[in-house]
Design an enzyme around this catalytic site. Structure first.
Site, PDB file in Angstrom:
ATOM      1  N   HIS A 118      14.435   4.846  -5.826  1.00  0.00           N
ATOM      2  CA  HIS A 118      13.148   4.276  -6.278  1.00  0.00           C
ATOM      3  C   HIS A 118      12.499   3.434  -5.175  1.00  0.00           C
ATOM      4  O   HIS A 118      11.723   2.523  -5.467  1.00  0.00           O
ATOM      5  CB  HIS A 118      13.318   3.412  -7.538  1.00  0.00           C
ATOM      6  CG  HIS A 118      14.180   4.043  -8.576  1.00  0.00           C
ATOM      7  ND1 HIS A 118      13.684   4.858  -9.564  1.00  0.00           N
ATOM      8  CD2 HIS A 118      15.531   4.007  -8.761  1.00  0.00           C
ATOM      9  CE1 HIS A 118      14.678   5.285 -10.328  1.00  0.00           C
ATOM     10  NE2 HIS A 118      15.809   4.795  -9.851  1.00  0.00           N
TER      11      HIS A 118
ATOM     12  N   SER B  66      -6.638   2.897  16.993  1.00  0.00           N
ATOM     13  CA  SER B  66      -7.856   2.730  16.216  1.00  0.00           C
ATOM     14  C   SER B  66      -9.039   2.562  17.157  1.00  0.00           C
ATOM     15  O   SER B  66      -8.882   2.039  18.262  1.00  0.00           O
ATOM     16  CB  SER B  66      -7.697   1.492  15.333  1.00  0.00           C
ATOM     17  OG  SER B  66      -8.954   0.956  15.009  1.00  0.00           O
TER      18      SER B  66
END
Ligand code: ARG
Length: 493
Positions: free
Chosen positions: A158, A279
């Site tokens: 999980h 970026s």
């Protein structure tokens, strides 16, 4: 060169460029143009052997086909005015050697068996290439696992810290999945490599053809027997695409982990700069773009699979033109899978794993709580559920900021410990991450003991698969070399 020779008898009327473009499979047929020449050569050799055509026209046809094989197919054959490459090449041959000879190429066959044969030849090549990429991927994962047998890391369920493991154990899990992908694709290949040639439109032909001969010349395992099935079935493509979709699901799971592991939260891995982008505004950024695109490519391959299955669903037998529309999806799925897995090999082999960060994180999240419960069971006879409850309660009452479960620090724990005579040393030993891993010695477990055994057997399996693949590749390329040699002999060149 004149118009499409296939169309000129039965149909009249000019068709718009848009119409011709809509109908033509030329774009996707670039992938089978070379295969088409081989199929033509095998067909002519068979026609000549069976005395369906005379020696001289066979010689001329073979010369013209060998010229295309040696020097490439001229761009004119790829024009959109041809419905497909088969019409393009036949029209080209007729234009070069005349209709009296060129017009004999298509005796006893149809584009339906021709295209199915070309597709199977090309897919055979693509699948063997994909299998060799999978061999390299497995090699890289095994080498990394060997290197990281002692690298502790948290194991997750999980995406929550669950129990500690090693990087080797984690990577061997991916290797196992890619090995099954290899097996699935090998299974698919054994159903791809059958020859539809001789089926003609669907009902075969009354010429005394020899189907086994052409199948053998092209390196197929044999003849795809039922001639209606031979032209109408594309489940070989579906099977390959489905297997590639599963493989890409596995690749995308690795990518997802690389994205998470390379994040500022985890810092488990540093990807090589070449596999990252930055970026346009944030100068500090290093983004795992290749892994991200690959994650999305898994969706594209699944899309190709879904489109192909939807095209085949509910198609009446035998050949329908709908099948043509499946081919671009087939190539797209195959290409995306190939490029992705090739890059995955390099992305993994150039990555730097941060063992210290992984080991540090492995200590967190009460990851050895199960071991403590197990100790209560093994040394003090508790039922597992009781031990599980006791340890769970201790954690509930404990300071959750503690990096490890210090049961001795809890009030309840202390009472329990003194009752049973369990020392702080016993607790510490049960909670120790390295010992937790060392204790797991069953086959396939994370301990170095078990991982060494796994590595040896995985390497052996890899070696066997490599030999099997090499044999297949030698068998296919040997057949094609013999085909060309036979054609040259027959052509007298
Ligand atoms: N271009 C076609 C395809 O890819 C080849 C077979 C054409 N057959 C036909 N009956 N029109 O399926």
């Amino acid at each position: 060169m004149e118009h499409d020779v296939v169309r000129r008898g039965r149909l009249t009327g000019e068709r718009s460029g848009e119409m011709m473009h809509f109908l033509s499979s030329m774009g996707a047929d670039r992938c089978i143009a070379d295969a088409d020449i081989l199929v033509d050569i095998a067909h002519v050799l068979m026609l000549s052997r069976q005395k369906i055509i005379e020696k001289e026209p066979a010689r001329q046809l073979l010369r013209a086909l060998l010229e295309l094989y040696d020097n490439g197919i001229p761009e004119a054959a790829f024009d959109d005015r041809f419905e497909d490459i088969h019409a393009g090449i036949e029209t080209l041959l007729i234009a070069t050697i005349g209709e009296e000879t060129g017009g004999r190429l298509h005796i006893g066959r149809s584009r339906n068996d021709e295209v199915a044969t070309c597709l199977r030849l090309r897919v055979r090549e693509d699948v063997t290439r994909q299998l060799s990429i999978l061999i390299r991927l497995r090699e890289v994962l095994l080498a990394l696992a060997e290197e990281h047998m002692g690298t502790l890391m948290p194991g997750f369920t999980h995406l929550q810290h669950a129990q500690p493991t090693t990087l080797a154990h984690h990577l061997l899990a991916h290797e196992a999945a890619f090995t099954r992908d290899f097996q699935r694709l090998t299974g698919a290949l054994s159903r791809v490599n059958w020859c539809p040639l001789g089926a003609a439109a669907f009902a075969s032909t009354s010429y005394p053809i020899q189907r086994e001969f052409t199948a053998d010349l092209l390196g197929f395992q044999g003849v795809l027997e039922n001639t209606m099935d031979a032209v109408a079935s594309r489940d070989f493509a579906l099977e390959v695409l489905s297997n590639l979709s599963i493989m890409m699901a596995h690749a995308s799971r690795v990518c997802e982990e690389l994205v998470i592991w390379s994040s500022g939260f985890a810092k488990f891995v540093e990807l090589d700069d070449a596999f990252c982008s930055t970026s346009s505004i944030m100068p500090q950024k290093k983004n795992p773009d290749i892994a991200e695109v690959m994650r999305a490519k898994a969706a594209s391959v699944l899309g190709s699979t879904t489109a192909s299955l939807a095209i085949q669903k509910a198609l009446p037998l035998s050949y329908n033109r709908d099948l043509q529309e499946l081919t671009p999806s087939l190539w797209r799925g195959i290409q995306d899978a190939k490029h992705s897995t090739r890059l995955l090999v390099d992305m993994l082999s150039t990555a730097t794993f941060n063992s210290a960060a992984m080991a540090d994180e492995a200590q967190k999240g009460y990851s050895t709580a199960t071991d403590l419960a197990d100790m209560l069971v093994q040394k003090h006879g508790f039922a597992f559920r009781t031990a599980h409850t006791l340890v769970g309660k201790a954690i509930q009452k404990g300071n959750l900021d503690l990096p490890t479960l210090d049961l001795a620090a809890q009030e309840m724990g202390q009472r329990l410990l003194s009752m049973l005579g369990i020392t702080a040393g016993d607790v510490a030993a049960a909670l120790d991450v390295q010992s937790s891993i060392d204790r797991r010695r069953a086959p396939g477990s994370p301990s170095a003991f078990a991982v060494k055994i796994s590595l040896a057997s995985r390497r052996e399996a890899l070696m066997e698969d490599t030999h099997m693949l090499e044999e297949k590749m030698a068998c296919y390329s040997g057949a094609i070399q013999r085909l060309i040699a036979d054609a040259r002999k027959e052509a007298g060149s």
